[in-house]
Design a protein around this motif. Structure first.
Motif, PDB file in Angstrom:
ATOM      1  N   VAL A 156     -16.431   3.726   1.199  1.00 52.38           N
ATOM      2  CA  VAL A 156     -15.581   4.015   0.050  1.00 52.38           C
ATOM      3  C   VAL A 156     -14.742   2.780  -0.269  1.00 52.38           C
ATOM      4  CG1 VAL A 156     -13.762   5.474  -0.882  1.00 52.38           C
ATOM      5  CG2 VAL A 156     -15.455   6.449   0.676  1.00 52.38           C
ATOM      6  N   ALA A 157     -15.064   2.137  -1.381  1.00 52.95           N
ATOM      7  CA  ALA A 157     -14.276   0.989  -1.829  1.00 52.95           C
ATOM      8  C   ALA A 157     -13.072   1.508  -2.604  1.00 52.95           C
ATOM      9  CB  ALA A 157     -15.120   0.077  -2.704  1.00 52.95           C
ATOM     10  N   ILE A 158     -11.902   1.009  -2.272  1.00 55.57           N
ATOM     11  CA  ILE A 158     -10.679   1.437  -2.943  1.00 55.57           C
ATOM     12  C   ILE A 158     -10.404   0.461  -4.088  1.00 55.57           C
ATOM     13  CG2 ILE A 158      -8.237   1.969  -2.661  1.00 55.57           C
ATOM     14  CD1 ILE A 158     -10.163   3.730  -0.955  1.00 55.57           C
ATOM     15  N   PRO A 159     -10.434   0.928  -5.326  1.00 53.12           N
ATOM     16  CA  PRO A 159     -10.167   0.037  -6.455  1.00 53.12           C
ATOM     17  C   PRO A 159      -8.697  -0.382  -6.494  1.00 53.12           C
ATOM     18  CG  PRO A 159     -10.431   2.293  -7.217  1.00 53.12           C
ATOM     19  CD  PRO A 159     -10.724   2.303  -5.751  1.00 53.12           C
ATOM     20  N   ALA A 160      -8.443  -1.513  -7.112  1.00 52.54           N
ATOM     21  CA  ALA A 160      -7.084  -2.056  -7.197  1.00 52.54           C
ATOM     22  C   ALA A 160      -6.099  -1.050  -7.788  1.00 52.54           C
ATOM     23  CB  ALA A 160      -7.085  -3.350  -8.000  1.00 52.54           C
ATOM     24  N   LYS A 210      -5.827   1.954  -7.253  1.00 56.61           N
ATOM     25  CA  LYS A 210      -5.410   2.938  -6.242  1.00 56.61           C
ATOM     26  C   LYS A 210      -4.543   2.331  -5.144  1.00 56.61           C
ATOM     27  CE  LYS A 210      -7.402   6.705  -7.660  1.00 56.61           C
ATOM     28  NZ  LYS A 210      -6.605   7.885  -7.996  1.00 56.61           N
ATOM     29  N   LEU A 211      -4.293   1.020  -5.215  1.00 56.61           N
ATOM     30  CA  LEU A 211      -3.487   0.364  -4.190  1.00 56.61           C
ATOM     31  C   LEU A 211      -1.997   0.577  -4.465  1.00 56.61           C
ATOM     32  CD1 LEU A 211      -5.470  -2.939  -3.685  1.00 56.61           C
ATOM     33  CD2 LEU A 211      -5.569  -0.827  -2.344  1.00 56.61           C
ATOM     34  N   ASP A 212      -1.617   1.819  -4.425  1.00 59.22           N
ATOM     35  CA  ASP A 212      -0.251   2.254  -4.673  1.00 59.22           C
ATOM     36  C   ASP A 212       0.295   2.818  -3.357  1.00 59.22           C
ATOM     37  OD1 ASP A 212       1.840   4.258  -5.248  1.00 59.22           O
ATOM     38  OD2 ASP A 212       1.394   3.797  -7.341  1.00 59.22           O
ATOM     39  N   PRO A 213       1.518   2.495  -2.988  1.00 61.62           N
ATOM     40  CA  PRO A 213       2.070   3.024  -1.733  1.00 61.62           C
ATOM     41  C   PRO A 213       1.989   4.539  -1.618  1.00 61.62           C
ATOM     42  CG  PRO A 213       3.527   1.341  -2.625  1.00 61.62           C
ATOM     43  CD  PRO A 213       2.453   1.591  -3.660  1.00 61.62           C
ATOM     44  N   ASP A 214       2.045   5.242  -2.734  1.00 60.38           N
ATOM     45  CA  ASP A 214       1.947   6.704  -2.685  1.00 60.38           C
ATOM     46  C   ASP A 214       0.614   7.181  -2.132  1.00 60.38           C
ATOM     47  OD1 ASP A 214       4.504   7.092  -3.643  1.00 60.38           O
ATOM     48  OD2 ASP A 214       3.861   7.313  -5.727  1.00 60.38           O
ATOM     49  N   ASN A 215      -0.430   6.358  -2.232  1.00 60.15           N
ATOM     50  CA  ASN A 215      -1.750   6.735  -1.712  1.00 60.15           C
ATOM     51  C   ASN A 215      -1.928   6.412  -0.239  1.00 60.15           C
ATOM     52  OD1 ASN A 215      -2.732   7.754  -4.163  1.00 60.15           O
ATOM     53  ND2 ASN A 215      -3.250   5.695  -4.863  1.00 60.15           N
ATOM     54  N   PHE A 216      -0.926   5.764   0.370  1.00 60.90           N
ATOM     55  CA  PHE A 216      -1.043   5.326   1.761  1.00 60.90           C
ATOM     56  C   PHE A 216       0.136   5.787   2.612  1.00 60.90           C
ATOM     57  CE2 PHE A 216      -3.716   2.556  -0.706  1.00 60.90           C
ATOM     58  CZ  PHE A 216      -4.842   2.417   0.094  1.00 60.90           C
ATOM     59  N   LYS A 217       0.782   6.885   2.206  1.00 57.51           N
ATOM     60  CA  LYS A 217       1.938   7.381   2.949  1.00 57.51           C
ATOM     61  C   LYS A 217       1.561   7.837   4.356  1.00 57.51           C
ATOM     62  CE  LYS A 217       3.217  10.139  -0.401  1.00 57.51           C
ATOM     63  NZ  LYS A 217       3.932  11.092  -1.248  1.00 57.51           N
TER      64      LYS A 217
END
Length: 83
Positions: free
Chosen positions: A55-59, A61-68
């Motif tokens: 699964v490649a994460i697009p730019a 989606k590189l939001d801190p809310d997605n990596f809590k």
């Protein structure tokens, strides 16, 4: 716990927790607040998601809310898999 959740927890525990840190990672461990994710560790996590999980994460989606925590990462991965 789903297989994806388990794989992420194990990866983070084994690869992102520094030796000597007394952190036991589970699906709700706050990754940013705890300091487990910095720029280098985030790059390692993104590489794991791309190479090991496919699964490649697009730019966008590189939001801190997605990596809590692992729960939010799994939700993002599931969303990307369904597109």
């Amino acid at each position: 716990m789903s297989d994806l959740t388990r794989r992420l927890v194990v990866f983070i525990q084994d690869n992102l927790v520094l030796d000597g840190d007394d952190i036991q990672v589970d699906e709700t461990t706050p990754l940013l607040v705890s300091g487990l994710l910095d720029s280098l560790r985030t790059a390692r996590l993104l590489n794991f998601l791309r190479k090991d999980l496919g699964v490649a994460i697009p730019a966008a989606k590189l939001d801190p809310d997605n990596f809590k925590d692992v729960v939010t990462i799994v939700a993002m991965v599931r969303e990307l898999e369904s597109v």
